[in-house]
Scaffold this motif. Sequence first.
Motif, PDB file in Angstrom:
ATOM      1  N   GLY A 260      51.271  -1.536  -8.735  1.00 16.57           N
ATOM      2  CA  GLY A 260      50.883  -1.400 -10.133  1.00 16.57           C
ATOM      3  C   GLY A 260      49.845  -0.334 -10.390  1.00 16.57           C
ATOM      4  O   GLY A 260      49.421  -0.140 -11.536  1.00 16.57           O
ATOM      5  N   LYS A 261      49.403   0.371  -9.336  1.00 23.85           N
ATOM      6  CA  LYS A 261      48.416   1.430  -9.504  1.00 23.85           C
ATOM      7  C   LYS A 261      49.105   2.793  -9.432  1.00 23.85           C
ATOM      8  O   LYS A 261      49.780   3.096  -8.450  1.00 23.85           O
ATOM      9  N   GLU A 262      48.938   3.563 -10.473  1.00 22.54           N
ATOM     10  CA  GLU A 262      49.562   4.883 -10.535  1.00 22.54           C
ATOM     11  C   GLU A 262      48.621   5.926  -9.937  1.00 22.54           C
ATOM     12  O   GLU A 262      47.447   6.008 -10.319  1.00 22.54           O
ATOM     13  N   ARG A 263      49.148   6.706  -9.021  1.00 18.64           N
ATOM     14  CA  ARG A 263      48.379   7.786  -8.393  1.00 18.64           C
ATOM     15  C   ARG A 263      49.151   9.078  -8.571  1.00 18.64           C
ATOM     16  O   ARG A 263      50.266   9.210  -8.071  1.00 18.64           O
ATOM     17  N   MET A 264      48.560  10.003  -9.286  1.00 17.52           N
ATOM     18  CA  MET A 264      49.175  11.300  -9.540  1.00 17.52           C
ATOM     19  C   MET A 264      48.457  12.360  -8.714  1.00 17.52           C
ATOM     20  O   MET A 264      47.231  12.467  -8.753  1.00 17.52           O
ATOM     21  N   GLY A 265      49.219  13.114  -7.944  1.00 12.99           N
ATOM     22  CA  GLY A 265      48.636  14.137  -7.085  1.00 12.99           C
ATOM     23  C   GLY A 265      48.884  15.537  -7.607  1.00 12.99           C
ATOM     24  O   GLY A 265      49.082  15.755  -8.806  1.00 12.99           O
TER      25      GLY A 265
END
Length: 345
Positions: A260-265
């Motif tokens: 449920g945690k969004e990580r955008m690189g």
Amino acid sequence: MRQLNVLAIDLAKTKFQVCKRTPGGQIVYNKMVSRAKLTELLATEKPSLVAMESCGGTHHWARYAKAQGHQVKAMSARKVKAFLQGHKTDANDAEAIAIAATQPQVKACRLLSKDEQCQQSILRIRELLVHQKVASTKQLRDLLLELNYPIPVGDSALNQAVPEILEEAENGLSSDFRAVLSEQWQHIKVLWRRLEEVERRLTHQASTDVICQRLQQLEGVGPVNAMSLKTVLNASEHFKNSRQAAACIGVTPVQHSSGGKERMGAISRLPGHKKLRSTLYEGAMAVIRQLAKREARTVKEQWLQQLIARRGKKVAAIALANKTVRTAYAMLKNNTDYQPVMLAA
């Protein structure tokens, strides 16, 4: 689509592996055929789903299969590889293509018309000439630098320096090296002329193409970017939305989300249209350099200036390239012109 037989073709130059699979999954045949036999087979088989990997020859055979009444699905080789069973053989490859073609989650690749392929080929030839020119001139500069002839940056400086070096009789260069240098210099001048001619034809194509004319209204988009964007985005139905189009080119951040945690690189260096992404970035940097010399005139330029102040020029250039792709997609999908929002005077 699931009610059709699947004709999976493992493409090659002269020998093709063809696997025919029924809607129920039964293999009717899996055989190797010649180029002439494949042409005959596609003409005689009843309407089927013709599946193939996206590689050399895909667009030609896709156009031919469609002309014979078949549906066509071309897929990325990376997607097909997940369905390969056993060792890598032509028969197993064709069977993997047949299985992958029936999977709804395996997305089809774009197919180009012959005119679009011709335009894309002009871009590829130009790209090769640019690489050859850069490599040849760099080698010449480096060799002459080792002989104590530092030449300033730019083709005009090189064009002035090399003839002077060749004409100087007392510079101690051997006759053999002088002859080879002269021949290499003639080769570079031929490359310049060929590149100039290709770019002239490219500019003419872009100036007479209605879609390219519209795309060149965008910031940082010239003939090269306009033709490339047209080739990639003209089949707007291939993409669900503008974000998919931007992701296809490779100007969206990589996502690594879990729990449920969004990580955008950062943007990925592997997928996407690397050359188009590169030229879009160069065009965006040109816009940023010009914007540094004057005040913002549009809402987009104001947004770009604020982004530069917060994140720097390079991040802003990628963001502008992303916005350019999304705007181009919307223009092609809705058949509209670019209408920038001007700032109030």
